[in-house]
Scaffold this motif. Sequence first.
Motif, PDB file in Angstrom:
ATOM      1  N   UNK A 228       0.715  -1.230  -0.082  1.00 17.74           N
ATOM      2  CA  UNK A 228       0.052  -0.030  -0.094  1.00 17.74           C
ATOM      3  C   UNK A 228       0.897   1.521   0.027  1.00 17.74           C
ATOM      4  N   UNK A 229       2.212   1.183   0.336  1.00 17.18           N
ATOM      5  CA  UNK A 229       3.257   2.243  -0.099  1.00 17.18           C
ATOM      6  C   UNK A 229       3.797   2.067  -1.456  1.00 17.18           C
ATOM      7  N   UNK A 230       3.067   1.097  -2.498  1.00 17.52           N
ATOM      8  CA  UNK A 230       3.767   1.083  -3.699  1.00 17.52           C
ATOM      9  C   UNK A 230       4.938   0.551  -3.940  1.00 17.52           C
ATOM     10  N   UNK A 231       5.255  -0.371  -2.888  1.00 17.47           N
ATOM     11  CA  UNK A 231       6.842  -0.813  -3.186  1.00 17.47           C
ATOM     12  C   UNK A 231       6.627  -1.866  -4.414  1.00 17.47           C
ATOM     13  N   UNK A 232       6.802  -1.581  -5.527  1.00 12.35           N
ATOM     14  CA  UNK A 232       6.753  -2.555  -6.701  1.00 12.35           C
ATOM     15  C   UNK A 232       7.774  -3.655  -6.700  1.00 12.35           C
ATOM     16  N   UNK A 233       8.707  -3.527  -5.703  1.00 11.72           N
ATOM     17  CA  UNK A 233       9.666  -4.908  -5.723  1.00 11.72           C
ATOM     18  C   UNK A 233       8.774  -5.896  -5.220  1.00 11.72           C
ATOM     19  N   UNK A 234       7.621  -5.763  -4.829  1.00 15.00           N
ATOM     20  CA  UNK A 234       6.703  -6.981  -4.400  1.00 15.00           C
ATOM     21  C   UNK A 234       5.825  -7.109  -5.353  1.00 15.00           C
ATOM     22  N   UNK A 235       5.826  -8.267  -5.777  1.00 10.84           N
ATOM     23  CA  UNK A 235       5.112  -8.634  -7.080  1.00 10.84           C
ATOM     24  C   UNK A 235       3.389  -8.140  -6.874  1.00 10.84           C
ATOM     25  N   UNK A 236       2.988  -8.528  -5.517  1.00 15.60           N
ATOM     26  CA  UNK A 236       1.741  -8.227  -5.121  1.00 15.60           C
ATOM     27  C   UNK A 236       1.270  -6.803  -5.517  1.00 15.60           C
ATOM     28  N   UNK A 237       2.212  -5.989  -5.379  1.00 11.65           N
ATOM     29  CA  UNK A 237       2.018  -4.347  -5.486  1.00 11.65           C
ATOM     30  C   UNK A 237       1.743  -4.162  -6.940  1.00 11.65           C
ATOM     31  N   UNK A 238       2.026  -5.158  -7.700  1.00 13.89           N
ATOM     32  CA  UNK A 238       1.594  -4.805  -9.324  1.00 13.89           C
ATOM     33  C   UNK A 238       0.234  -5.371  -9.626  1.00 13.89           C
ATOM     34  N   UNK A 239      -0.537  -5.876  -8.830  1.00 10.85           N
ATOM     35  CA  UNK A 239      -1.907  -6.251  -9.052  1.00 10.85           C
ATOM     36  C   UNK A 239      -2.723  -5.132  -9.476  1.00 10.85           C
ATOM     37  N   UNK A 240      -3.149  -5.500 -10.537  1.00 10.64           N
ATOM     38  CA  UNK A 240      -4.122  -4.484 -11.052  1.00 10.64           C
ATOM     39  C   UNK A 240      -5.637  -5.382 -11.680  1.00 10.64           C
ATOM     40  N   UNK A 241      -6.520  -4.709 -12.190  1.00  3.87           N
ATOM     41  CA  UNK A 241      -7.469  -5.799 -12.871  1.00  3.87           C
ATOM     42  C   UNK A 241      -8.175  -4.830 -14.047  1.00  3.87           C
ATOM     43  N   UNK A 242      -8.784  -5.250 -14.877  1.00  6.26           N
ATOM     44  CA  UNK A 242      -9.792  -4.392 -15.725  1.00  6.26           C
ATOM     45  C   UNK A 242     -10.888  -3.542 -15.020  1.00  6.26           C
ATOM     46  N   UNK A 243     -11.427  -4.349 -14.131  1.00  7.83           N
ATOM     47  CA  UNK A 243     -12.727  -3.691 -13.456  1.00  7.83           C
ATOM     48  C   UNK A 243     -12.386  -3.360 -12.053  1.00  7.83           C
ATOM     49  N   UNK A 244     -12.092  -4.232 -11.580  1.00  4.62           N
ATOM     50  CA  UNK A 244     -11.616  -4.169  -9.885  1.00  4.62           C
ATOM     51  C   UNK A 244     -10.498  -4.970  -9.299  1.00  4.62           C
ATOM     52  N   UNK A 245      -9.671  -4.178  -8.651  1.00 13.55           N
ATOM     53  CA  UNK A 245      -8.459  -5.088  -7.874  1.00 13.55           C
ATOM     54  C   UNK A 245      -8.672  -4.701  -6.516  1.00 13.55           C
ATOM     55  N   UNK A 246      -9.437  -5.781  -5.618  1.00 11.81           N
ATOM     56  CA  UNK A 246      -9.774  -5.365  -4.239  1.00 11.81           C
ATOM     57  C   UNK A 246      -8.966  -6.163  -3.420  1.00 11.81           C
ATOM     58  N   UNK A 247      -8.466  -5.642  -2.339  1.00 10.14           N
ATOM     59  CA  UNK A 247      -7.923  -6.632  -1.309  1.00 10.14           C
ATOM     60  C   UNK A 247      -8.665  -6.699  -0.112  1.00 10.14           C
ATOM     61  N   UNK A 248      -9.151  -8.135   0.539  1.00 10.14           N
ATOM     62  CA  UNK A 248      -9.640  -8.220   1.557  1.00 10.14           C
ATOM     63  C   UNK A 248      -8.748  -8.540   2.344  1.00 10.14           C
ATOM     64  N   UNK A 249      -8.668  -7.848   3.788  1.00  8.09           N
ATOM     65  CA  UNK A 249      -7.652  -8.120   4.785  1.00  8.09           C
ATOM     66  C   UNK A 249      -8.490  -8.438   6.211  1.00  8.09           C
ATOM     67  N   UNK A 250      -7.720  -9.184   6.963  1.00 10.95           N
ATOM     68  CA  UNK A 250      -8.015  -9.168   8.378  1.00 10.95           C
ATOM     69  C   UNK A 250      -7.409  -8.218   9.185  1.00 10.95           C
ATOM     70  N   UNK A 251      -7.750  -8.009  10.456  1.00 12.20           N
ATOM     71  CA  UNK A 251      -7.275  -6.855  11.106  1.00 12.20           C
ATOM     72  C   UNK A 251      -5.652  -7.124  11.347  1.00 12.20           C
ATOM     73  N   UNK A 252      -5.344  -8.351  11.432  1.00 12.64           N
ATOM     74  CA  UNK A 252      -3.802  -8.615  11.772  1.00 12.64           C
ATOM     75  C   UNK A 252      -3.015  -8.303  10.491  1.00 12.64           C
ATOM     76  N   UNK A 253      -3.768  -8.607   9.230  1.00 16.26           N
ATOM     77  CA  UNK A 253      -2.733  -8.468   8.236  1.00 16.26           C
ATOM     78  C   UNK A 253      -2.909  -6.833   7.874  1.00 16.26           C
ATOM     79  N   UNK A 254      -3.680  -6.195   8.181  1.00 15.31           N
ATOM     80  CA  UNK A 254      -3.862  -4.688   8.073  1.00 15.31           C
ATOM     81  C   UNK A 254      -3.152  -3.940   9.120  1.00 15.31           C
ATOM     82  N   UNK A 255      -2.576  -4.571  10.145  1.00 18.76           N
ATOM     83  CA  UNK A 255      -2.375  -3.911  11.348  1.00 18.76           C
ATOM     84  C   UNK A 255      -0.846  -2.990  11.298  1.00 18.76           C
ATOM     85  N   UNK A 256      -0.159  -3.212  10.090  1.00 12.57           N
ATOM     86  CA  UNK A 256       0.881  -2.268   9.848  1.00 12.57           C
ATOM     87  C   UNK A 256       0.629  -1.111   8.885  1.00 12.57           C
TER      88      UNK A 256
END
Length: 261
Positions: A228-256
């Motif tokens: 979420x700081x756009x660190x594109x060294x992480x492959x997951x930061x490059x995820x987009x989509x044609x209509x919607x690219x959405x992240x579902x996080x639990x509180x622990x994953x979102x904690x930082x």
Amino acid sequence: MASASANTKREKIVFPTEDDVAKAMAKYTFYLSKKFCKERGYFTIVLSGGDLVLWLKKLLAPEYAETEWSKWHVFWVDERVAPLDDTVNSNYKQTLDSFLSKVPIPTSNIYAIDQDCAALGDAKGAAILYEECIKKLVNQNIIRTYKSSGFPQFDLQLLGMGPDGHMASLFPGHYQIKEKANLVTYITKSPKLPPKRITFTLPVINCASYNLMAVCGEAQANAVAKVFKDDFNLPSARLTADTQAIWYLDRAAASKLPECL
Ligand SMILES: O=C(O)[C@H](O)[C@@H](O)[C@H](O)[C@H](O)COP(=O)(O)O
């Protein structure tokens, strides 16, 4: 094939618990299944391995009984090159046992990797044959194509992220993330075991209409913050989509994430 690039903004929803993430993922999948089955008579859904295999069981709940399973076509964004009856390593086998065998999706609509390549541990062969399988389904118009690029466009992909920020079998610092011409590629020294895997390439992943990345647990919190700081060294930061690219996080994953500190 011409190059493809889809570009949507990354969205996110934080849920209290992992169970809430799994339930919300099932709801999202049900809604999109309904939409695409109505619009085109097919639903092309791409799965991952990992925790997602268990979360899919939420789709067995009575409220989803009307799902038009016969119209589903099921793929894997990545697969471990292991025998198709390997209950520890095969994403196909694990998903079959926990979910797919419990719903009436025609067996011919479930696209596992080639059985012989899987048994022989032939990652390159498995990638070539999976790409051929996808191209065939594009020709049959079961899989749509992204605009005029010729790239396959799946309706929905359900993805997971590792603590190092990998998605599918695209790992940080490994050349597969740069692959642009092929639809499917392979890795024989994956940092996550088992070492031999095939994976969709980034252009294919990002051409999907809807990409849902579901991430739970504290182990992934640093990687989530980097994404979420756009660190594109992480492959997951490059995820987009044609209509919607959405992240579902639990509180622990979102904690930082800054807003959660
Ligand atoms: O086959 C695999 O290993 C997966 O497809 C992989 O890319 C997974 O989605 C992530 O590593 C997240 O895994 P967890 O959900 O177990 O954290």
